[in-house]
Design a protein around this motif. Structure first.
Motif, PDB file in Angstrom:
ATOM      1  N   GLN A   1       5.524   7.557 -13.326  1.00 32.43           N
ATOM      2  CA  GLN A   1       5.667   7.055 -14.693  1.00 32.43           C
ATOM      3  C   GLN A   1       5.273   8.089 -15.738  1.00 32.43           C
ATOM      4  N   LYS A   2       4.194   8.839 -15.494  1.00 39.52           N
ATOM      5  CA  LYS A   2       3.670   9.744 -16.502  1.00 39.52           C
ATOM      6  C   LYS A   2       4.204  11.174 -16.378  1.00 39.52           C
ATOM      7  N   VAL A   3       4.672  11.551 -15.191  1.00 38.29           N
ATOM      8  CA  VAL A   3       5.012  12.955 -14.970  1.00 38.29           C
ATOM      9  C   VAL A   3       6.400  13.154 -14.376  1.00 38.29           C
ATOM     10  N   TRP A   4       6.657  12.477 -13.264  1.00 42.28           N
ATOM     11  CA  TRP A   4       7.790  12.818 -12.407  1.00 42.28           C
ATOM     12  C   TRP A   4       9.157  12.714 -13.080  1.00 42.28           C
TER      13      TRP A   4
ATOM     14  N   LEU B   1      -1.673   5.973  -7.397  1.00 49.64           N
ATOM     15  CA  LEU B   1      -1.452   7.401  -7.598  1.00 49.64           C
ATOM     16  C   LEU B   1       0.037   7.724  -7.685  1.00 49.64           C
ATOM     17  N   THR B   2       0.816   7.154  -6.766  1.00 50.61           N
ATOM     18  CA  THR B   2       2.254   7.410  -6.742  1.00 50.61           C
ATOM     19  C   THR B   2       2.923   6.878  -8.003  1.00 50.61           C
TER      20      THR B   2
ATOM     21  N   MET C   1      -1.612  15.670  -6.762  1.00 53.88           N
ATOM     22  CA  MET C   1      -0.971  16.067  -5.506  1.00 53.88           C
ATOM     23  C   MET C   1      -2.004  16.310  -4.409  1.00 53.88           C
ATOM     24  N   GLU C   2      -3.078  17.002  -4.789  1.00 54.94           N
ATOM     25  CA  GLU C   2      -4.127  17.299  -3.809  1.00 54.94           C
ATOM     26  C   GLU C   2      -4.782  16.008  -3.315  1.00 54.94           C
ATOM     27  N   SER C   3      -4.996  15.062  -4.220  1.00 56.35           N
ATOM     28  CA  SER C   3      -5.609  13.785  -3.843  1.00 56.35           C
ATOM     29  C   SER C   3      -4.731  13.008  -2.879  1.00 56.35           C
ATOM     30  N   ARG C   4      -3.426  12.958  -3.182  1.00 58.10           N
ATOM     31  CA  ARG C   4      -2.504  12.242  -2.295  1.00 58.10           C
ATOM     32  C   ARG C   4      -2.442  12.896  -0.926  1.00 58.10           C
ATOM     33  N   LYS C   5      -2.425  14.218  -0.900  1.00 64.43           N
ATOM     34  CA  LYS C   5      -2.368  14.923   0.384  1.00 64.43           C
ATOM     35  C   LYS C   5      -3.603  14.613   1.226  1.00 64.43           C
ATOM     36  N   ILE C   6      -4.776  14.677   0.613  1.00 67.22           N
ATOM     37  CA  ILE C   6      -6.024  14.404   1.331  1.00 67.22           C
ATOM     38  C   ILE C   6      -6.046  12.977   1.866  1.00 67.22           C
ATOM     39  N   LEU C   7      -5.650  12.013   1.030  1.00 63.78           N
ATOM     40  CA  LEU C   7      -5.662  10.616   1.440  1.00 63.78           C
ATOM     41  C   LEU C   7      -4.658  10.333   2.552  1.00 63.78           C
TER      42      LEU C   7
ATOM     43  N   ALA D   1       1.406   4.014   3.603  1.00 60.87           N
ATOM     44  CA  ALA D   1       0.074   3.568   3.198  1.00 60.87           C
ATOM     45  C   ALA D   1      -0.219   2.152   3.691  1.00 60.87           C
ATOM     46  N   LYS D   2       0.813   1.307   3.694  1.00 62.76           N
ATOM     47  CA  LYS D   2       0.651  -0.084   4.126  1.00 62.76           C
ATOM     48  C   LYS D   2       0.157  -0.161   5.565  1.00 62.76           C
ATOM     49  N   TYR D   3       0.585   0.781   6.398  1.00 61.84           N
ATOM     50  CA  TYR D   3       0.212   0.759   7.811  1.00 61.84           C
ATOM     51  C   TYR D   3      -1.206   1.277   8.068  1.00 61.84           C
ATOM     52  N   SER D   4      -1.893   1.663   7.017  1.00 65.17           N
ATOM     53  CA  SER D   4      -3.318   1.971   7.185  1.00 65.17           C
ATOM     54  C   SER D   4      -4.097   0.679   7.408  1.00 65.17           C
ATOM     55  N   LYS D   5      -3.483  -0.454   6.977  1.00 63.66           N
ATOM     56  CA  LYS D   5      -4.096  -1.782   7.076  1.00 63.66           C
ATOM     57  C   LYS D   5      -5.418  -1.841   6.317  1.00 63.66           C
ATOM     58  N   ASN D   6      -5.510  -1.009   5.291  1.00 60.61           N
ATOM     59  CA  ASN D   6      -6.682  -1.005   4.428  1.00 60.61           C
ATOM     60  C   ASN D   6      -6.187  -1.227   3.004  1.00 60.61           C
ATOM     61  N   PRO D   7      -6.374  -2.428   2.460  1.00 64.33           N
ATOM     62  CA  PRO D   7      -5.802  -2.752   1.148  1.00 64.33           C
ATOM     63  C   PRO D   7      -6.324  -1.884   0.010  1.00 64.33           C
ATOM     64  N   ILE D   8      -7.540  -1.384   0.128  1.00 64.42           N
ATOM     65  CA  ILE D   8      -8.095  -0.531  -0.921  1.00 64.42           C
ATOM     66  C   ILE D   8      -7.353   0.799  -0.953  1.00 64.42           C
ATOM     67  N   ILE D   9      -7.200   1.417   0.212  1.00 66.22           N
ATOM     68  CA  ILE D   9      -6.478   2.684   0.304  1.00 66.22           C
ATOM     69  C   ILE D   9      -5.021   2.497  -0.084  1.00 66.22           C
ATOM     70  N   GLU D  10      -4.429   1.415   0.413  1.00 63.38           N
ATOM     71  CA  GLU D  10      -3.023   1.130   0.110  1.00 63.38           C
ATOM     72  C   GLU D  10      -2.802   0.998  -1.399  1.00 63.38           C
ATOM     73  N   ASN D  11      -3.646   0.220  -2.060  1.00 62.98           N
ATOM     74  CA  ASN D  11      -3.508   0.013  -3.501  1.00 62.98           C
ATOM     75  C   ASN D  11      -3.768   1.296  -4.278  1.00 62.98           C
ATOM     76  N   PHE D  12      -4.735   2.086  -3.815  1.00 57.83           N
ATOM     77  CA  PHE D  12      -5.062   3.322  -4.524  1.00 57.83           C
ATOM     78  C   PHE D  12      -3.930   4.341  -4.403  1.00 57.83           C
ATOM     79  N   LEU D  13      -3.357   4.459  -3.217  1.00 56.17           N
ATOM     80  CA  LEU D  13      -2.231   5.372  -3.032  1.00 56.17           C
ATOM     81  C   LEU D  13      -1.013   4.921  -3.829  1.00 56.17           C
ATOM     82  N   ASP D  14      -0.782   3.620  -3.873  1.00 55.48           N
ATOM     83  CA  ASP D  14       0.312   3.083  -4.686  1.00 55.48           C
ATOM     84  C   ASP D  14       0.090   3.419  -6.162  1.00 55.48           C
TER      85      ASP D  14
END
Length: 228
Positions: A172-175, A166-167, A94-100, A151-164
């Motif tokens: 899958q594992k928790v929610w 995390l979500t 959660m903290e990682s997603r918030k920061i990103l 995330a897609k509108y960051s226009k940064n595929p690395i950030i977009e893929n990483f946030l995807d």
């Protein structure tokens, strides 16, 4: 086991310890587990971590909840091929997603257009319908789409893929267990939908400060929901 659990993999260590206690009959089948508060103190971790542990033990059918009574050991899970433990702790996720998401807000604003606003508004409407009908799967799907589009509108595929990633990992594992047990309530749903709509509103108004605030509030709501 030491009461000083390491920061990395603390959920995994606690799961392993509880399973070992069941295997050695220090905790017997049918016995009630200590309360979340007591387990939190014993292992020196937050109650969010303990809820993740209990949710995992329920998911593998080792523990069952009795409403108004507590969590009871149902059986011992013996798997010679090994267990697939959570790789990250939910509070760290959660903290990682918030920061990103706060960090990429500046990039999102650079590429903001009416299509993003309209698409997010549609997702919020579908999210609301899913909550009203208590459709957990669709609620999770709309939540994922909302953050994926952001995330897609960051226009940064690395950030977009990483946030995807995390979500997806969280879902899958928790929610699917934790959200149903601890978060999928009328009070929480009302608040989380309000947070999503406030994020949308700040984008409509092109107000970066509000966007940063509402992202913060959104994740704080999740964390507080898990602590209760």
């Amino acid at each position: 086991m030491s009461n000083d659990i390491k920061k990395d993999g603390k959920s995994k260590e606690i799961i392993e310890d509880i399973l070992k206690q069941i295997e050695n009959t220090k905790i017997k089948i049918g016995e009630k587990l200590p309360s979340e508060r007591d387990l939190s103190k014993k292992y020196n971790v937050s109650r969010i971590v303990i809820r993740e542990v209990i949710s995992y033990l329920k998911a593998i059918n080792v523990v069952e909840s009795v409403q108004g009574s507590g969590n009871y050991v149902k059986r011992y899970y013996k798997n010679s091929f090994g267990l697939s433990f959570p790789d990250y702790d939910v509070d760290d996720l959660m903290e990682s997603r918030k920061i990103l998401e706060r960090s990429i807000a500046f990039s999102v604003f650079k590429h903001l257009d009416d299509k993003l606003i309209n698409d997010m508004a549609k997702i919020c409407d579908d999210f609301s319908k899913a909550i009203i009908t208590k459709d957990l799967e669709n609620s999770l799907a709309q939540d994922f789409k909302f953050h994926q589009l952001y995330a897609k509108y960051s226009k940064n595929p690395i950030i977009e893929n990483f946030l995807d990633y995390l979500t997806s990992f969280i879902q899958q594992k928790v929610w699917r267990v934790m959200k149903e047990d601890y978060l999928f309530t009328n009070t929480y749903n009302k608040k989380t939908l309000e947070n999503h709509r406030n994020i949308l509103k700040s984008l409509k108004e092109r107000d970066l400060n509000k966007l940063l605030l509402y992202i913060e509030l959104h994740y704080d709501t999740i964390i507080e929901g898990l602590k209760k």
